[in-house]
Design an enzyme around this catalytic site. Sequence first.
Site, PDB file in Angstrom:
ATOM      1  N   ARG A   1      -5.196 -22.316  27.313  1.00  0.00           N
ATOM      2  CA  ARG A   1      -6.499 -22.620  26.488  1.00  0.00           C
ATOM      3  C   ARG A   1      -6.378 -23.737  25.428  1.00  0.00           C
ATOM      4  O   ARG A   1      -7.222 -23.956  24.654  1.00  0.00           O
ATOM      5  CB  ARG A   1      -7.065 -21.403  25.766  1.00  0.00           C
ATOM      6  CG  ARG A   1      -7.345 -20.252  26.641  1.00  0.00           C
ATOM      7  CD  ARG A   1      -7.933 -19.139  25.782  1.00  0.00           C
ATOM      8  NE  ARG A   1      -7.968 -17.889  26.745  1.00  0.00           N
ATOM      9  CZ  ARG A   1      -9.295 -17.613  27.331  1.00  0.00           C
ATOM     10  NH1 ARG A   1     -10.280 -18.276  27.323  1.00  0.00           N
ATOM     11  NH2 ARG A   1      -9.124 -16.566  28.095  1.00  0.00           N
TER      12      ARG A   1
ATOM     13  N   ASP B   1       4.190 -20.491  28.150  1.00  0.00           N
ATOM     14  CA  ASP B   1       3.919 -20.641  29.515  1.00  0.00           C
ATOM     15  C   ASP B   1       2.707 -21.862  29.788  1.00  0.00           C
ATOM     16  O   ASP B   1       1.766 -21.856  28.896  1.00  0.00           O
ATOM     17  CB  ASP B   1       3.002 -19.301  29.930  1.00  0.00           C
ATOM     18  CG  ASP B   1       2.548 -19.139  31.266  1.00  0.00           C
ATOM     19  OD1 ASP B   1       3.479 -19.380  32.259  1.00  0.00           O
ATOM     20  OD2 ASP B   1       1.249 -19.360  31.633  1.00  0.00           O
TER      21      ASP B   1
ATOM     22  N   TYR C   1      -3.081 -27.158  33.851  1.00  0.00           N
ATOM     23  CA  TYR C   1      -3.687 -26.724  32.601  1.00  0.00           C
ATOM     24  C   TYR C   1      -4.406 -27.844  31.870  1.00  0.00           C
ATOM     25  O   TYR C   1      -3.881 -29.155  31.939  1.00  0.00           O
ATOM     26  CB  TYR C   1      -2.929 -26.164  31.689  1.00  0.00           C
ATOM     27  CG  TYR C   1      -2.524 -24.463  32.274  1.00  0.00           C
ATOM     28  CD1 TYR C   1      -3.564 -23.977  33.197  1.00  0.00           C
ATOM     29  CD2 TYR C   1      -1.835 -23.809  31.480  1.00  0.00           C
ATOM     30  CE1 TYR C   1      -3.114 -22.666  33.441  1.00  0.00           C
ATOM     31  CE2 TYR C   1      -1.445 -22.572  31.689  1.00  0.00           C
ATOM     32  CZ  TYR C   1      -2.118 -21.968  32.822  1.00  0.00           C
ATOM     33  OH  TYR C   1      -1.774 -20.805  33.251  1.00  0.00           O
TER      34      TYR C   1
ATOM     35  N   ARG D   1      -0.452 -20.085  42.676  1.00  0.00           N
ATOM     36  CA  ARG D   1      -1.067 -19.078  43.270  1.00  0.00           C
ATOM     37  C   ARG D   1      -0.650 -18.826  44.851  1.00  0.00           C
ATOM     38  O   ARG D   1       0.081 -19.848  45.279  1.00  0.00           O
ATOM     39  CB  ARG D   1      -2.530 -19.583  43.645  1.00  0.00           C
ATOM     40  CG  ARG D   1      -3.254 -19.760  42.413  1.00  0.00           C
ATOM     41  CD  ARG D   1      -4.325 -18.885  42.091  1.00  0.00           C
ATOM     42  NE  ARG D   1      -5.045 -19.118  40.711  1.00  0.00           N
ATOM     43  CZ  ARG D   1      -5.922 -19.743  40.267  1.00  0.00           C
ATOM     44  NH1 ARG D   1      -6.478 -20.438  41.352  1.00  0.00           N
ATOM     45  NH2 ARG D   1      -6.376 -20.166  39.118  1.00  0.00           N
TER      46      ARG D   1
ATOM     47  N   SER E   1       3.529 -16.544  41.075  1.00  0.00           N
ATOM     48  CA  SER E   1       2.246 -15.945  40.259  1.00  0.00           C
ATOM     49  C   SER E   1       1.104 -15.603  41.103  1.00  0.00           C
ATOM     50  O   SER E   1       0.744 -16.425  42.027  1.00  0.00           O
ATOM     51  CB  SER E   1       1.646 -17.174  39.225  1.00  0.00           C
ATOM     52  OG  SER E   1       0.609 -16.596  38.368  1.00  0.00           O
TER      53      SER E   1
ATOM     54  N   GLY F   1      -8.811 -11.641  28.632  1.00  0.00           N
ATOM     55  CA  GLY F   1      -9.653 -13.029  28.028  1.00  0.00           C
ATOM     56  C   GLY F   1     -10.521 -13.063  27.035  1.00  0.00           C
ATOM     57  O   GLY F   1     -11.116 -13.684  26.644  1.00  0.00           O
TER      58      GLY F   1
ATOM     59  N   THR G   1      -4.411 -16.787  22.582  1.00  0.00           N
ATOM     60  CA  THR G   1      -5.239 -17.184  21.397  1.00  0.00           C
ATOM     61  C   THR G   1      -5.034 -18.445  21.009  1.00  0.00           C
ATOM     62  O   THR G   1      -3.915 -18.566  20.855  1.00  0.00           O
ATOM     63  CB  THR G   1      -5.381 -15.923  20.197  1.00  0.00           C
ATOM     64  OG1 THR G   1      -6.065 -16.414  19.243  1.00  0.00           O
ATOM     65  CG2 THR G   1      -3.740 -15.847  19.626  1.00  0.00           C
TER      66      THR G   1
ATOM     67  N   ARG H   1      -4.462 -14.797  14.500  1.00  0.00           N
ATOM     68  CA  ARG H   1      -4.388 -13.656  15.386  1.00  0.00           C
ATOM     69  C   ARG H   1      -2.925 -13.547  16.208  1.00  0.00           C
ATOM     70  O   ARG H   1      -2.462 -12.429  16.654  1.00  0.00           O
ATOM     71  CB  ARG H   1      -5.287 -13.818  16.412  1.00  0.00           C
ATOM     72  CG  ARG H   1      -6.662 -13.656  16.058  1.00  0.00           C
ATOM     73  CD  ARG H   1      -7.623 -13.943  17.108  1.00  0.00           C
ATOM     74  NE  ARG H   1      -8.906 -13.368  16.569  1.00  0.00           N
ATOM     75  CZ  ARG H   1     -10.119 -13.819  16.926  1.00  0.00           C
ATOM     76  NH1 ARG H   1     -10.031 -14.732  18.171  1.00  0.00           N
ATOM     77  NH2 ARG H   1     -11.248 -13.276  16.503  1.00  0.00           N
TER      78      ARG H   1
HETATM   79  P1  NAP Z   1      -5.916 -13.306  26.277  1.00  0.00           P
HETATM   80  O1  NAP Z   1      -5.097 -13.158  25.276  1.00  0.00           O
HETATM   81  O2  NAP Z   1      -6.515 -12.309  27.046  1.00  0.00           O
HETATM   82  O3  NAP Z   1      -7.426 -13.855  25.868  1.00  0.00           O
HETATM   83  C1  NAP Z   1      -7.242 -14.925  25.022  1.00  0.00           C
HETATM   84  C2  NAP Z   1      -8.807 -14.997  24.560  1.00  0.00           C
HETATM   85  O4  NAP Z   1      -9.147 -13.983  23.744  1.00  0.00           O
HETATM   86  C3  NAP Z   1      -8.966 -16.361  23.704  1.00  0.00           C
HETATM   87  O5  NAP Z   1     -10.301 -16.990  23.914  1.00  0.00           O
HETATM   88  C4  NAP Z   1      -8.971 -15.653  22.449  1.00  0.00           C
HETATM   89  O6  NAP Z   1      -9.872 -16.340  21.496  1.00  0.00           O
HETATM   90  C5  NAP Z   1      -9.759 -14.195  22.667  1.00  0.00           C
HETATM   91  N1  NAP Z   1      -9.474 -13.278  21.731  1.00  0.00           N
HETATM   92  C6  NAP Z   1      -7.975 -13.020  21.339  1.00  0.00           C
HETATM   93  N2  NAP Z   1      -8.327 -12.051  20.261  1.00  0.00           N
HETATM   94  C7  NAP Z   1      -9.552 -12.025  20.024  1.00  0.00           C
HETATM   95  C8  NAP Z   1     -10.196 -11.086  19.050  1.00  0.00           C
HETATM   96  N3  NAP Z   1      -9.845 -10.156  18.234  1.00  0.00           N
HETATM   97  N4  NAP Z   1     -11.689 -11.217  19.083  1.00  0.00           N
HETATM   98  C9  NAP Z   1     -12.302 -11.997  19.963  1.00  0.00           C
HETATM   99  N5  NAP Z   1     -11.559 -12.919  20.887  1.00  0.00           N
HETATM  100  C10 NAP Z   1     -10.173 -12.601  20.853  1.00  0.00           C
HETATM  101  O7  NAP Z   1      -5.251 -14.319  27.386  1.00  0.00           O
HETATM  102  P2  NAP Z   1      -5.742 -15.558  28.300  1.00  0.00           P
HETATM  103  O8  NAP Z   1      -5.765 -16.654  27.352  1.00  0.00           O
HETATM  104  O9  NAP Z   1      -6.730 -15.194  28.975  1.00  0.00           O
HETATM  105  O10 NAP Z   1      -4.547 -15.947  29.184  1.00  0.00           O
HETATM  106  C11 NAP Z   1      -3.093 -15.752  28.563  1.00  0.00           C
HETATM  107  C12 NAP Z   1      -2.265 -16.807  29.345  1.00  0.00           C
HETATM  108  O11 NAP Z   1      -2.203 -16.335  30.290  1.00  0.00           O
HETATM  109  C13 NAP Z   1      -2.909 -18.439  29.320  1.00  0.00           C
HETATM  110  O12 NAP Z   1      -2.583 -19.107  28.239  1.00  0.00           O
HETATM  111  C14 NAP Z   1      -1.893 -18.619  30.576  1.00  0.00           C
HETATM  112  O13 NAP Z   1      -0.644 -19.048  30.272  1.00  0.00           O
HETATM  113  C15 NAP Z   1      -1.747 -17.412  31.445  1.00  0.00           C
HETATM  114  N6  NAP Z   1      -2.788 -17.282  32.561  1.00  0.00           N
HETATM  115  C16 NAP Z   1      -2.113 -17.352  33.783  1.00  0.00           C
HETATM  116  C17 NAP Z   1      -3.009 -17.526  34.893  1.00  0.00           C
HETATM  117  C18 NAP Z   1      -2.231 -17.343  36.491  1.00  0.00           C
HETATM  118  O14 NAP Z   1      -3.084 -17.639  37.548  1.00  0.00           O
HETATM  119  N7  NAP Z   1      -1.246 -17.279  36.268  1.00  0.00           N
HETATM  120  C19 NAP Z   1      -4.191 -17.106  35.004  1.00  0.00           C
HETATM  121  C20 NAP Z   1      -4.907 -16.796  33.549  1.00  0.00           C
HETATM  122  C21 NAP Z   1      -3.955 -16.924  32.142  1.00  0.00           C
HETATM  123  P3  NAP Z   1      -9.521 -16.977  20.344  1.00  0.00           P
HETATM  124  O15 NAP Z   1      -8.605 -18.146  20.520  1.00  0.00           O
HETATM  125  O16 NAP Z   1     -10.611 -17.625  19.298  1.00  0.00           O
HETATM  126  O17 NAP Z   1      -8.484 -16.013  19.504  1.00  0.00           O
END
Ligand code: NAP
Length: 301
Positions: A21, A49, A54, A130, A159, A215, A261, A266
């Site tokens: 992100r 990561d 990305y 993938r 992954s 997410g 995040t 956070r």
């Molecule tokens: P996540 O930590 O589940 O979600 C992050 C999202 O949640 C952000 O948009 C964040 O917004 C929001 N969030 C966090 N705390 C919050 C709260 N208290 N209230 C409201 N919203 C909140 O993880 P993710 O970003 O989806 O994925 C994490 C990492 O996993 C990625 O960066 C990537 O490195 C990896 N990933 C890998 C794959 C793959 O295929 N290998 C796929 C997806 C992701 P804010 O920014 O506003 O806090």
Amino acid sequence: MQRLNLSPSLEISRIIYGMWRLDSDQNKSTNHINNKINLCLNQGITTFDQAAVYGGYSSEALFGKVIKSNSSLRNKLEIVSKCGIINPSDRYPNVSNSYYDTSREHLIESVEFSLKNLCTDYLDLLLIHRQDPLMNHFETGDALDALIESGKVKEVGVSNFRPHDYSLLQSAMKNKLVTNQIEISLAATQGFTNGDIAYHQERSTNLMAWSPLGGGSLMTDEGILGKTLSKIAEMHDVDKSAVAAAWIMAHPAKICPIIGTNNLDRISKIADAMKVKMNKELWFELYIAAHQAKKEKWRLP
Ligand code: NAP
């Protein structure tokens, strides 16, 4: 922050910071990203990561600018990156449709691209992003071994691989795949019963969990699951996000959540996961609430 050995020579932090992100952050300045990295380091989060794809192939370069601006930083971090996704983009101007590519040529080209953009001469860990239905496991396995031998990547993994695909690729390699990065959270519990997690436990390989907060959906949930998270968070005097991460980390497979995040406040709140004592009763309370939230039946046997 706890640490974990993915292999005898690769130690990572139990919580990983994911940069998917980064591109959607309103502030993409080198200074801001540097602050974000320092906040992670202050919490003991040293593993980052990334993926070539990305930010439309731009995210690694944003991270790389920070690494370039601070010569002592690289040795304090473990950098994970991924390859294998081709999307129509400036980087691939002649491509009209997305596809996966796990050929030797693409793997080597993608690693060179990542190293250049990240301003480093090695990746601590390279993952195939993938599962590719057209993967030639002999060619892909050989290319991964060659990348390790070249010193450009220290370790390799995958992954989003199901067990049979993991096993197929591993069968054609000299080196051990050290991890599989898959979706695991209270919003994605399928891995606990479909064999994905058990497969890796049997082989003593550790998993990384992407989107551990669903997410963000788990944080905004106002139903039974959100209420249960809030109740347990209050009991431990931590944020709900810490409880959601602790729930993943309590599993004996020693799964490492990758948080995403962009909100600087956070990061430390999620790292409070280390303070949560997630006993079996609480773990199951959340697991059952996760099933109820999806209107799925769950019963103790
Ligand atoms: P996540 O930590 O589940 O979600 C992050 C999202 O949640 C952000 O948009 C964040 O917004 C929001 N969030 C966090 N705390 C919050 C709260 N208290 N209230 C409201 N919203 C909140 O993880 P993710 O970003 O989806 O994925 C994490 C990492 O996993 C990625 O960066 C990537 O490195 C990896 N990933 C890998 C794959 C793959 O295929 N290998 C796929 C997806 C992701 P804010 O920014 O506003 O806090």
